[in-house]
Design an enzyme around this catalytic site. Structure first.
Site, PDB file in Angstrom:
ATOM      1  N   GLY A  11      -8.464 -78.380  49.340  1.00  0.00           N
ATOM      2  CA  GLY A  11      -9.006 -79.731  49.171  1.00  0.00           C
ATOM      3  C   GLY A  11     -10.515 -79.699  49.004  1.00  0.00           C
ATOM      4  N   ARG A  25     -28.818 -69.560  44.130  1.00  0.00           N
ATOM      5  CA  ARG A  25     -30.272 -69.373  44.177  1.00  0.00           C
ATOM      6  C   ARG A  25     -30.671 -68.231  45.100  1.00  0.00           C
ATOM      7  NH1 ARG A  25     -32.955 -75.339  43.051  1.00  0.00           N
ATOM      8  NH2 ARG A  25     -31.981 -75.511  40.994  1.00  0.00           N
ATOM      9  N   ASP A 103      -8.270 -72.608  56.061  1.00  0.00           N
ATOM     10  CA  ASP A 103      -7.474 -71.519  56.617  1.00  0.00           C
ATOM     11  C   ASP A 103      -6.652 -70.790  55.550  1.00  0.00           C
ATOM     12  OD1 ASP A 103      -6.108 -70.171  59.005  1.00  0.00           O
ATOM     13  OD2 ASP A 103      -4.406 -71.126  58.027  1.00  0.00           O
ATOM     14  N   ILE A 127     -12.750 -81.125  55.149  1.00  0.00           N
ATOM     15  CA  ILE A 127     -13.125 -82.291  55.942  1.00  0.00           C
ATOM     16  C   ILE A 127     -12.375 -82.330  57.268  1.00  0.00           C
ATOM     17  CG2 ILE A 127     -13.650 -83.622  53.854  1.00  0.00           C
ATOM     18  CD1 ILE A 127     -11.074 -85.244  54.408  1.00  0.00           C
ATOM     19  N   ASP A 128     -11.274 -81.575  57.378  1.00  0.00           N
ATOM     20  CA  ASP A 128     -10.446 -81.637  58.582  1.00  0.00           C
ATOM     21  C   ASP A 128     -11.095 -80.973  59.793  1.00  0.00           C
ATOM     22  OD1 ASP A 128      -8.580 -82.822  56.930  1.00  0.00           O
ATOM     23  OD2 ASP A 128      -7.437 -80.980  56.615  1.00  0.00           O
ATOM     24  N   ASP A 130     -10.795 -77.979  60.900  1.00  0.00           N
ATOM     25  CA  ASP A 130      -9.701 -77.327  61.624  1.00  0.00           C
ATOM     26  C   ASP A 130      -9.710 -75.809  61.439  1.00  0.00           C
ATOM     27  OD1 ASP A 130      -8.998 -77.273  58.966  1.00  0.00           O
ATOM     28  OD2 ASP A 130      -6.964 -78.023  59.266  1.00  0.00           O
ATOM     29  N   ARG A 172      -4.510 -83.884  58.454  1.00  0.00           N
ATOM     30  CA  ARG A 172      -3.280 -83.088  58.539  1.00  0.00           C
ATOM     31  C   ARG A 172      -2.845 -82.958  59.997  1.00  0.00           C
ATOM     32  NH1 ARG A 172      -3.852 -77.604  55.455  1.00  0.00           N
ATOM     33  NH2 ARG A 172      -5.677 -77.460  56.778  1.00  0.00           N
TER      34      ARG A 172
END
Length: 323
Positions: A11, A25, A103, A127-128, A130, A172
């Site tokens: 994602g 860079r 993961d 964003i999770d 996790d 999730r």
């Protein structure tokens, strides 16, 4: 190391572009060429990449998503496909690979290293939040702030109508977004997949505050909760309290938008350190955040430990402050 590859997998997350920019860079400063594989591991399998230099990554630090594209790549689970991809990398002169993802993406990177001898470094981009071994992942801060903005806006109409709002956030099987959003947003309750008694607590707490005259209530629900997310939790609470309610699913709005200062900083530090690690000959590392600093974490430990446990202190605080 003369030539490195970088890809974004799984994602998308705000801040991925900042990580790409920092990696490119830093590579330029160290005299190393950089290429970007398109659409994650799919691009690696197809040998589809673009040359990246300082100008190619100009004016992207403020953009959400990823300029390289991302996708799921189930064929990469096949060892023969991984071997073909690694062989193509060698033919293209790619000496090492930086993987930005979660993961599952790291499992693929570790397999490339162990089976094919590819030097790899990882950046936690999800964003999770996790991923084991890091206190925060790229995109998490932006996702929480996006959810907070929605809650602040819902509070106005909730006060006007007396309606209960159940706000479903992404994550999730992780309740990290829900917990941080609930505490920072002053929610009346929170339901996360790592704990199983919250619904009764939410009902009890709201009943108490209703008796004291509280008019509106916002409950934050993680999408992965075993009760079925917000659409599963809302009818249970609404029926128990005999109150009207609405469900608001934030969904993929949390993935997009301008990354916050926090995500840009974490991503920039991580992108630079990943290149420096590979150039120095260190492989199989993830650049995580621990104690407020960017550090190298053994990628094998990250994959072995899976998802981190729920922050029980934050869960207790969310429950304590609800009302």
């Amino acid at each position: 190391m003369k030539r490195l590859g970088i890809l974004t997998s799984g994602g998308d997350a705000p801040g991925m572009n900042a990580a790409i920019r920092a990696a490119v860079r830093t590579a330029t400063r160290l005299g190393v060429q950089m290429v970007g594989y398109l659409d994650g591991y799919s691009g690696l399998v197809r040998g589809a990449f673009v040359e990246l230099d300082d100008r190619a990554v100009g004016n992207i630090i403020q953009r959400g998503g990823t300029i390289l594209g991302t996708s799921r790549c189930p064929e990469f689970l096949d060892p023969e496909v991984r071997a073909q991809a690694a062989n193509q990398m060698k033919l293209d002169g790619i000496d090492g690979l930086i993987v930005i993802g979660g993961d599952g993406s790291f499992r693929g990177a570790l397999a490339l290293q162990d089976e094919c001898g590819v030097a790899v470094a990882g950046l936690p981009g999800t964003i999770d939040n996790d991923v084991w071994g890091t206190e925060e992942s790229i995109g998490f801060d932006t996702a929480v702030n996006t959810a907070l903005l929605a809650i602040d806006q819902l509070r106005d109409t909730g006060e006007s109508t007396g309606m209960m709002f159940f706000v479903e956030v992404m994550g999730r099987t992780s309740g990290a977004i829900a917990l941080h959003t609930a505490v920072a947003g002053g929610a009346a309750g929170v339901v996360v997949p790592e704990a199983h008694a919250e619904i009764d607590l939410v009902i009890e707490r709201i009943r108490e505050t209703m008796a004291k005259g509280k008019r509106s209530h916002i409950i934050v629900v993680a999408e992965g909760d075993e009760a079925g997310g917000a659409f599963g939790v809302a009818p249970i609470v609404g029926k128990a309290l005999d109150r009207p309610y609405r469900v608001v699913v934030l969904g993929h709005t949390q993935r997009g938008g301008r990354p916050t200062m926090r995500d840009r900083l974490v991503a920039s530090e991580g992108g630079a350190m990943a290149v420096e690690a590979l150039v120095a000959g260190r492989t199989g590392v993830m650049i995580g955040r621990q104690g407020g600093r960017s550090v190298e974490v053994n990628l094998r430990d990250v994959v072995k430990n899976g998802h981190p446990p729920v922050n029980t202190d934050l869960l207790r605080l969310a429950q304590q402050l609800s009302g």
